[in-house]
Scaffold this motif. Structure first.
Motif, PDB file in Angstrom:
ATOM      1  N   UNK A   1      88.800  24.841 -28.033  1.00  0.00           N
ATOM      2  CA  UNK A   1      88.331  23.501 -27.702  1.00  0.00           C
ATOM      3  C   UNK A   1      88.866  23.040 -26.351  1.00  0.00           C
ATOM      4  N   UNK A   2      90.125  23.346 -26.084  1.00  0.00           N
ATOM      5  CA  UNK A   2      90.699  22.964 -24.793  1.00  0.00           C
ATOM      6  C   UNK A   2      90.002  23.708 -23.661  1.00  0.00           C
ATOM      7  N   UNK A   3      89.657  24.958 -23.892  1.00  0.00           N
ATOM      8  CA  UNK A   3      88.940  25.708 -22.861  1.00  0.00           C
ATOM      9  C   UNK A   3      87.552  25.112 -22.661  1.00  0.00           C
ATOM     10  N   UNK A   4      86.913  24.743 -23.728  1.00  0.00           N
ATOM     11  CA  UNK A   4      85.570  24.161 -23.654  1.00  0.00           C
ATOM     12  C   UNK A   4      85.563  22.897 -22.794  1.00  0.00           C
ATOM     13  N   UNK A   5      86.629  22.104 -22.900  1.00  0.00           N
ATOM     14  CA  UNK A   5      86.681  20.843 -22.170  1.00  0.00           C
ATOM     15  C   UNK A   5      87.575  20.886 -20.933  1.00  0.00           C
ATOM     16  N   UNK A   6      88.073  22.066 -20.601  1.00  0.00           N
ATOM     17  CA  UNK A   6      88.883  22.199 -19.389  1.00  0.00           C
ATOM     18  C   UNK A   6      90.178  21.436 -19.444  1.00  0.00           C
ATOM     19  N   UNK A   7      90.842  21.463 -20.598  1.00  0.00           N
ATOM     20  CA  UNK A   7      92.088  20.722 -20.779  1.00  0.00           C
ATOM     21  C   UNK A   7      93.293  21.639 -20.664  1.00  0.00           C
ATOM     22  N   UNK A   8      94.341  21.154 -20.029  1.00  0.00           N
ATOM     23  CA  UNK A   8      95.589  21.908 -19.949  1.00  0.00           C
ATOM     24  C   UNK A   8      96.215  22.017 -21.339  1.00  0.00           C
ATOM     25  N   UNK A   9      96.786  23.175 -21.622  1.00  0.00           N
ATOM     26  CA  UNK A   9      97.429  23.400 -22.920  1.00  0.00           C
ATOM     27  C   UNK A   9      98.543  22.399 -23.177  1.00  0.00           C
ATOM     28  N   UNK A  10      99.206  21.925 -22.120  1.00  0.00           N
ATOM     29  CA  UNK A  10     100.356  21.030 -22.266  1.00  0.00           C
ATOM     30  C   UNK A  10      99.961  19.604 -22.625  1.00  0.00           C
ATOM     31  N   UNK A  11      98.683  19.261 -22.561  1.00  0.00           N
ATOM     32  CA  UNK A  11      98.256  17.912 -22.904  1.00  0.00           C
ATOM     33  C   UNK A  11      98.307  17.711 -24.415  1.00  0.00           C
ATOM     34  N   UNK A  12      98.253  16.456 -24.833  1.00  0.00           N
ATOM     35  CA  UNK A  12      98.262  16.173 -26.268  1.00  0.00           C
ATOM     36  C   UNK A  12      99.592  16.516 -26.898  1.00  0.00           C
ATOM     37  N   UNK A  13      99.527  17.193 -28.054  1.00  0.00           N
ATOM     38  CA  UNK A  13     100.734  17.635 -28.771  1.00  0.00           C
ATOM     39  C   UNK A  13     100.614  19.134 -29.004  1.00  0.00           C
ATOM     40  N   UNK A  14     100.948  19.940 -27.995  1.00  0.00           N
ATOM     41  CA  UNK A  14     100.745  21.383 -28.129  1.00  0.00           C
ATOM     42  C   UNK A  14     101.686  22.011 -29.145  1.00  0.00           C
ATOM     43  N   UNK A  15     101.216  23.029 -29.872  1.00  0.00           N
ATOM     44  CA  UNK A  15     102.110  23.780 -30.753  1.00  0.00           C
ATOM     45  C   UNK A  15     103.158  24.505 -29.916  1.00  0.00           C
ATOM     46  N   UNK A  16     104.198  24.978 -30.578  1.00  0.00           N
ATOM     47  CA  UNK A  16     105.226  25.726 -29.875  1.00  0.00           C
ATOM     48  C   UNK A  16     104.653  27.042 -29.358  1.00  0.00           C
TER      49      UNK A  16
END
Length: 219
Positions: free
Chosen positions: A182-197
């Motif tokens: 989903x993050x790739x689909x919307x071009x979002x950085x992995x560090x945004x939101x609440x990323x898993x470890x």
């Protein structure tokens, strides 16, 4: 004793409805759908049995409204938590994480909800669903959509599909993998939101402003 005003009566009805919705979430999460009766819900809410039928045509509609309320409250809390952000990409990341985490934390409830949507009653568009839709539409708008009317249903469908994939009996997908997609689909950085470890699955990483297509071609 003077009669209650219309505003007071409206507030009492709102609170009564809220108690029924909360009781539904609690009981279905504890016991499952079939083991939860309308009488159980009324008892837990401290309401008369007849009030359930007054507000909702049936148990399935009540459950959908209750889950939509939970999703709305969960999503709103995620978007408003500190540090607050008005950045559209951060808000979309928080929204995705909130819905995925709800599937992880409330598997029985969310599986029952998804099963109900696929049955004959279909999708219930009550006030709780409308409030949820309003928050998601606003998230899509702030993200920078040029066509919210088209992009909101797509986001809703993608989130529903991700929840289904997390909960699929016998073949569930890892939430982190779905998050990465989903993050790739919307071009979002992995560090945004609440990323898993840890790192994203497969090393998926998208630079700020990079589209999913350009991310794929760079590999």
């Amino acid at each position: 004793m003077s009669p209650r005003s219309a505003s007071v009566n409206e507030e009492l009805r709102r609170r009564s409805r809220e108690r029924l919705l909360q009781a539904t979430v609690e009981l279905v999460a504890e016991r499952g759908y079939e083991a939860t009766t309308l009488a159980d819900i009324a008892d837990r809410a401290g309401s008369a049995r007849g009030l359930v039928s007054y507000y909702f045509p049936g148990k399935r509609q009540l459950l959908q409204s209750a889950v939509h309320r939970l999703m709305h409250r969960t999503l709103e809390a995620a978007l408003e938590r500190e540090p607050r952000s008005e950045d559209g990409r951060e808000r979309l990341a928080r929204a995705i994480d909130a819905i995925l985490n709800l599937a992880v934390e409330q598997p029985l409830l969310m599986r029952t909800h998804m099963a109900g949507i696929l049955q004959a009653e279909g999708f219930v568009q009550g006030p709780e669903q409308q409030r949820l839709a309003s928050v998601l539409r606003d998230t899509v708008d702030r993200y920078g959509s040029r066509d919210v009317d088209a992009d909101y249903p797509l986001l809703r469908a993608l989130l529903m599909g991700a929840v289904f994939a997390v909960l699929l009996p016998g073949a569930p997908m890892a939430p982190a993998r779905l998050r990465a997609e989903l993050f790739q689909r919307y071009g979002l950085d992995w560090e945004l939101g609440v990323p898993p470890n840890g790192e994203p699955p497969g090393g998926t990483s998208i630079a700020p402003g990079q589209s999913s297509e350009s991310a794929k071609s760079s590999k």
